[in-house]
Design a protein around this motif. Structure first.
Motif, PDB file in Angstrom:
ATOM      1  N   TYR A 105     -20.471   0.328  55.920  1.00 35.12           N
ATOM      2  CA  TYR A 105     -22.116   1.252  54.716  1.00 35.12           C
ATOM      3  C   TYR A 105     -22.462   1.769  56.159  1.00 35.12           C
ATOM      4  O   TYR A 105     -22.737   2.837  55.695  1.00 35.12           O
ATOM      5  CB  TYR A 105     -22.964  -0.379  54.860  1.00 35.12           C
ATOM      6  CG  TYR A 105     -22.066  -1.012  53.680  1.00 35.12           C
ATOM      7  CD1 TYR A 105     -21.254  -0.572  52.587  1.00 35.12           C
ATOM      8  CD2 TYR A 105     -22.481  -2.663  53.589  1.00 35.12           C
ATOM      9  CE1 TYR A 105     -20.877  -1.797  51.451  1.00 35.12           C
ATOM     10  CE2 TYR A 105     -22.405  -3.601  52.749  1.00 35.12           C
ATOM     11  CZ  TYR A 105     -21.495  -2.817  51.507  1.00 35.12           C
ATOM     12  OH  TYR A 105     -21.103  -3.764  50.941  1.00 35.12           O
ATOM     13  N   ARG A 106     -22.090   1.598  56.871  1.00 27.36           N
ATOM     14  CA  ARG A 106     -23.378   2.651  58.022  1.00 27.36           C
ATOM     15  C   ARG A 106     -22.573   3.634  58.353  1.00 27.36           C
ATOM     16  O   ARG A 106     -23.289   4.646  58.845  1.00 27.36           O
ATOM     17  CB  ARG A 106     -24.514   1.917  59.048  1.00 27.36           C
ATOM     18  CG  ARG A 106     -25.244   0.655  58.597  1.00 27.36           C
ATOM     19  CD  ARG A 106     -25.554   0.487  59.524  1.00 27.36           C
ATOM     20  NE  ARG A 106     -26.413  -0.947  58.718  1.00 27.36           N
ATOM     21  CZ  ARG A 106     -27.563  -0.549  58.067  1.00 27.36           C
ATOM     22  NH1 ARG A 106     -28.737   0.754  58.736  1.00 27.36           N
ATOM     23  NH2 ARG A 106     -28.468  -1.551  58.189  1.00 27.36           N
ATOM     24  N   ILE A 107     -21.608   4.188  57.843  1.00 25.08           N
ATOM     25  CA  ILE A 107     -20.466   5.312  58.814  1.00 25.08           C
ATOM     26  C   ILE A 107     -20.473   6.154  57.640  1.00 25.08           C
ATOM     27  O   ILE A 107     -20.240   6.074  56.666  1.00 25.08           O
ATOM     28  CB  ILE A 107     -20.000   4.488  59.750  1.00 25.08           C
ATOM     29  CG1 ILE A 107     -18.473   3.639  58.795  1.00 25.08           C
ATOM     30  CG2 ILE A 107     -19.786   3.789  60.769  1.00 25.08           C
ATOM     31  CD1 ILE A 107     -17.164   3.202  59.314  1.00 25.08           C
ATOM     32  N   ASP A 108     -19.483   7.372  58.140  1.00 18.65           N
ATOM     33  CA  ASP A 108     -19.335   8.010  56.885  1.00 18.65           C
ATOM     34  C   ASP A 108     -18.298   7.975  55.957  1.00 18.65           C
ATOM     35  O   ASP A 108     -17.517   6.844  56.392  1.00 18.65           O
ATOM     36  CB  ASP A 108     -18.594   8.867  57.909  1.00 18.65           C
ATOM     37  CG  ASP A 108     -18.976  10.713  57.079  1.00 18.65           C
ATOM     38  OD1 ASP A 108     -19.362  11.652  56.979  1.00 18.65           O
ATOM     39  OD2 ASP A 108     -17.900  10.907  56.010  1.00 18.65           O
ATOM     40  N   GLU A 109     -18.984   7.955  54.825  1.00 20.20           N
ATOM     41  CA  GLU A 109     -18.133   7.849  53.494  1.00 20.20           C
ATOM     42  C   GLU A 109     -17.154   7.670  53.555  1.00 20.20           C
ATOM     43  O   GLU A 109     -15.748   7.252  52.741  1.00 20.20           O
ATOM     44  CB  GLU A 109     -18.979   8.850  52.302  1.00 20.20           C
ATOM     45  CG  GLU A 109     -20.069   8.004  51.231  1.00 20.20           C
ATOM     46  CD  GLU A 109     -20.597   9.589  51.204  1.00 20.20           C
ATOM     47  OE1 GLU A 109     -20.723  10.150  50.962  1.00 20.20           O
ATOM     48  OE2 GLU A 109     -21.723   9.000  50.901  1.00 20.20           O
ATOM     49  N   ALA A 110     -15.921   9.389  54.022  1.00 22.01           N
ATOM     50  CA  ALA A 110     -14.790   9.758  53.908  1.00 22.01           C
ATOM     51  C   ALA A 110     -13.397   7.976  55.212  1.00 22.01           C
ATOM     52  O   ALA A 110     -13.165   7.814  54.656  1.00 22.01           O
ATOM     53  CB  ALA A 110     -14.509  10.444  55.199  1.00 22.01           C
ATOM     54  N   PHE A 111     -14.665   7.221  55.925  1.00 22.05           N
ATOM     55  CA  PHE A 111     -14.274   6.033  56.723  1.00 22.05           C
ATOM     56  C   PHE A 111     -13.931   4.885  55.450  1.00 22.05           C
ATOM     57  O   PHE A 111     -13.431   3.950  55.354  1.00 22.05           O
ATOM     58  CB  PHE A 111     -14.932   5.850  57.513  1.00 22.05           C
ATOM     59  CG  PHE A 111     -15.010   6.184  58.488  1.00 22.05           C
ATOM     60  CD1 PHE A 111     -13.568   6.567  59.434  1.00 22.05           C
ATOM     61  CD2 PHE A 111     -15.822   7.416  58.891  1.00 22.05           C
ATOM     62  CE1 PHE A 111     -13.289   6.908  60.156  1.00 22.05           C
ATOM     63  CE2 PHE A 111     -15.252   8.207  60.177  1.00 22.05           C
ATOM     64  CZ  PHE A 111     -14.346   8.391  60.980  1.00 22.05           C
ATOM     65  N   GLN A 112     -15.023   5.387  54.559  1.00 29.26           N
ATOM     66  CA  GLN A 112     -14.978   3.912  53.262  1.00 29.26           C
ATOM     67  C   GLN A 112     -13.800   4.905  51.794  1.00 29.26           C
ATOM     68  O   GLN A 112     -12.889   3.066  51.648  1.00 29.26           O
ATOM     69  CB  GLN A 112     -16.155   4.061  52.747  1.00 29.26           C
ATOM     70  CG  GLN A 112     -17.575   4.322  52.934  1.00 29.26           C
ATOM     71  CD  GLN A 112     -18.937   3.777  52.466  1.00 29.26           C
ATOM     72  OE1 GLN A 112     -18.889   4.812  51.673  1.00 29.26           O
ATOM     73  NE2 GLN A 112     -19.921   3.783  53.041  1.00 29.26           N
ATOM     74  N   LEU A 113     -14.086   5.670  52.680  1.00 28.93           N
ATOM     75  CA  LEU A 113     -12.357   6.277  51.250  1.00 28.93           C
ATOM     76  C   LEU A 113     -11.633   5.828  51.362  1.00 28.93           C
ATOM     77  O   LEU A 113     -10.478   4.738  51.016  1.00 28.93           O
ATOM     78  CB  LEU A 113     -12.327   7.355  51.039  1.00 28.93           C
ATOM     79  CG  LEU A 113     -13.811   8.254  49.670  1.00 28.93           C
ATOM     80  CD1 LEU A 113     -13.170   9.426  49.457  1.00 28.93           C
ATOM     81  CD2 LEU A 113     -12.366   6.963  48.253  1.00 28.93           C
ATOM     82  N   LEU A 114     -10.982   6.008  53.454  1.00 29.19           N
ATOM     83  CA  LEU A 114     -10.298   5.337  54.333  1.00 29.19           C
ATOM     84  C   LEU A 114      -9.731   4.504  54.099  1.00 29.19           C
ATOM     85  O   LEU A 114      -8.833   3.776  53.767  1.00 29.19           O
ATOM     86  CB  LEU A 114     -10.093   5.769  55.274  1.00 29.19           C
ATOM     87  CG  LEU A 114      -9.624   7.167  55.933  1.00 29.19           C
ATOM     88  CD1 LEU A 114      -9.247   7.560  57.377  1.00 29.19           C
ATOM     89  CD2 LEU A 114      -8.014   7.893  55.422  1.00 29.19           C
TER      90      LEU A 114
END
Lengths: 286, 419
Positions: A86-95
């Protein structure tokens, strides 16, 4: 004929609505774009199919149990993985969520095999009725009913219950809700579970009329994204309207602009985004 | 009796070996000539292995692996074992071209086979001269591949072992001309394959039966998950029969939904050129409407030959599944390579191409000849009507209509299709 074509378009919209509702809810509350949401729809189909076979072909038991199993997978996803990003960049969430698309595709291929499966339509719903002089399958009427019921249910849940109040408060201002004592981590888990259940329900409803196959989630997720963007990210009213618009565009597009039908949804989305960047009911970002 | 009394242990073994050979158990192993070619001979196969159509590639992979195992057990090709490698084609042109280059430049493939998408077949076919390898397509069916690429552009490296769209668009019309219907409509894929088959179907049927009418058409994009609005659109035109080249899961979904819309009660005939593919038969199962007309690129119960029965049994033994048509075509592609190389006695591409031209291949689908002019395999696939038989775990075809391939294959110089 005209009316009828629209009605058929609406039934297609209902599947989209079930997937888009969860997608939008999860984004609205958690700010996570869950790429694996289509996979949850696929799991809904596979789980329900497995339950259906175990239950001797009883579709209603499958419809009840399948989506609950998907909800359990949703819990696992949120609690075990998403919570950490949750706290890191949205790109990582997408990945992360995209990696689950691939993992789930391969898992169902391993467990259920790559072949198409599709149980017979339940007897109670395999009939048809005359609507506006044309034949409409009873199953399509049933889907329209379920879609409307989920819409009303969601409205009641969000507008009339304490849980709904907390969800809306968190969606509107996460920090303030937290300051007021909302345990957002628990809320996130419940919202994700609920969103997963909705996608699972869509998948379960699809099995008597659509072929079940690995990768079926990818076919619906793109359109669900279009619906959510069209309606306004995070807005359930918007998701419903977006799904109806896409369903109708598809049905009428086939009649009047068959050559252009493929691009129609995207053209409309682009037009809406230019005129109204936050979609029909989207909230302007602060 | 005198010979028997002199039988020695060695003599007995020798005699047994000949007897076994005579029974056909090991004749090929004995017959395989030693050619001293490179080892192993590498064959790159690309097919769709992911996504909703991934099941297709699975079937193709299984057919190729079965052939590889058998060929290697017989001593390979001219004494060299073969090795088959697989890559996911993804039905994308850029991926297909990249795969072909990878196979040849990095992996060292001697032959390429596979390819499901017509667009990919055309794109990869175009680069075969620069890759300097032979490509044997096992599924993609566009007539542009054999008519334009091979016959008109003279790209000699391109071959196809599976039937072209003639099966879908021409043989279908020859069967349909006897139906008591005049008004046809289609729900078909919104790309090359769907459009061309419908055009050929109309043109052939119109010539055979001038009073037919084509009253409606709806083309569905690739990846369509719901056909309801296509069905309602087409049915509003009041057709008496439906022609549909939907395939794979989309055929399963379309036929199920058409059944819900009572299409099979309101119309007199339904034709599905890809409807006898194993994945559709299995996917629809008991839901497949009786009497629907279907065909494929090979049908596992035709012909009733020993070779076909042996193939189906070997496939079932190895994979616990009945073969789909792409299993047969990839299987046949490897045997065609074996036969051509052993005839050419070299891997030199010009000699192998010459060996393949006009080659007669005996395959599970029956006798087949690779036409010299357009490098197209000519063999017959029947049409038939869906029926349910408790002996099989899926519906099968009855009432087979066998039109000899040379009657429905288009012939050089391939005049344009008028529709």
């Amino acid at each position: 004929m005209l009316l009828f074509q629209g009605l058929v378009g609406l039934t297609e919209a209902m599947y989209l609505w079930l997937v888009a509702a969860g997608l939008s809810l999860i984004f609205g509350v958690m700010r996570v774009l869950n790429f694996a949401h289509g996979s949850l729809y696929m799991l809904g189909a596979y789980f329900s199919y497995a339950v259906l076979r175990a239950a001797g072909g009883n579709f209603w038991i499958a419809l009840l149990v399948g989506p609950l199993l998907v909800a359990a997978v949703g819990w696992l996803l949120e609690f075990g993985f998403l919570r950490r990003v949750y706290r890191i960049d949205e790109a990582f969430q997408l990945l992360l969520t995209f990696s689950f698309v691939l993992i789930f595709d391969d898992l169902v291929k391993l467990v259920f095999g790559p072949v198409y499966q599709s149980p017979p339509t339940p007897k109670e719903l395999s009939g048809a009725v005359f609507v506006a002089g044309s034949i409409l399958p009873a199953y399509h009427l049933f889907i329209l009913g379920v879609g409307a019921a989920v819409g009303v249910g969601l409205w009641l849940l969000l507008e009339r219950t304490r849980f709904g109040l907390i969800v809306r408060a968190t969606a509107a201002d996460r920090e303030m809700a937290r300051a007021l004592g909302v345990r957002s981590s628990r809320l996130f888990t419940w919202v994700f579970i609920f969103g997963a259940w909705l996608a699972g329900l869509g998948g379960a409803l699809s099995i008597p009329v659509r072929a079940i196959s690995p990768g079926m989630g990818e076919l619906i997720i793109i359109e669900a994204f279009v619906v959510v963007v069209l309606g306004g990210l995070g807005s359930l009213r918007g998701a419903f309207l977006g799904a109806v618009v896409i369903g109708l565009l598809h049905a009428y597009g086939l009649l009047y602009l068959p050559v252009f039908e493929l691009a129609l949804a995207y053209v409309v989305m682009a037009a809406v985004l230019i005129v109204r960047p936050r979609g029909f009911f989207g909230v302007r970002e602060a | 009796m005198s010979t028997r009394s002199r039988t020695t242990r060695r003599g007995f073994l020798k005699a047994s070996a000949f007897a076994l050979a005579g029974l056909g158990i090991a004749p090929r192993a004995l017959a395989a000539p030693k050619l001293n070619l490179k080892k192993p001979i590498k064959i790159g196969c690309q097919t769709i292995l992911s996504g909703p159509l991934g099941g297709y590639g699975e079937f193709m992979r299984k057919g190729a692996l079965l052939a590889m195992e058998e060929i290697n057990a017989q001593g390979g090709i001219g004494g060299s074992p073969i090795e088959v490698n697989f890559r996911d084609e993804e039905l994308k042109v850029d991926v297909g071209v990249k795969n072909a280059r990878y196979f040849v430049d990095d992996w060292g493939a001697d032959f390429l086979i596979g390819i499901d998408s017509s667009a990919v077949a055309l794109a990869v076919g175009e680069i075969m001269p620069s890759l300097n390898r032979i490509l044997i397509v096992t599924h993609g069916a566009t007539e542009k591949y054999n008519e334009d690429l091979v016959y008109k552009k003279k790209i000699r490296q391109c071959f196809r072992i599976s039937v072209p769209v003639y099966q879908d668009g021409i043989a279908s019309a020859m069967v349909a001309k006897d139906f008591p219907v005049k008004k046809w409509a289609t729900i078909s894929p919104d790309y090359e394959y769907g459009k061309t088959s419908w055009k050929m179907f109309r043109s052939t049927l119109k010539a055979l039966k001038p009073d037919v009418e084509f009253v409606g058409e709806s083309f569905a994009k690739f990846g369509t998950v719901d056909f309801s609005s296509h069905i309602s659109k087409v049915m509003a035109a009041g057709p008496e029969a439906i022609f549909s080249t939907e395939w794979g899961g989309e055929a399963v979904t379309m036929i199920k939904q058409a059944k819900l819309f009572k299409v099979f009660d309101q119309t007199k005939a339904f034709m599905s050129p890809m409807g006898a593919a194993m994945d559709v038969l299995q996917g629809l199962g008991p839901d497949y409407p009786d009497g629907a007309w279907a065909s494929g690129r090979y049908y596992f119960l035709y012909p009733e030959s020993a070779e076909n029965r042996r193939f189906v049994e070997a496939f079932r033994k190895k994979w616990n599944s009945y073969p789909s048509y792409v299993s047969e075509t990839s299987y046949a592609a490897l045997y065609a390579i074996k036969k051509a190389v052993e005839k050419a006695k070299t891997l030199d591409i010009d000699h192998v191409i010459e060996a393949l031209e006009g080659l007669e291949v005996s395959r599970p689908a029956g006798p087949c000849v690779i036409r010299k002019e357009d490098h197209q395999a000519v063999y017959t696939v029947p049409w038939g009507r869906i029926r349910h038989d408790p002996k099989y775990p899926m519906p099968i075809l009855g009432d087979l209509r066998v039109i000899p391939a040379d009657q429905y294959y288009r012939k050089p110089p391939f005049p344009p299709v008028e529709a």
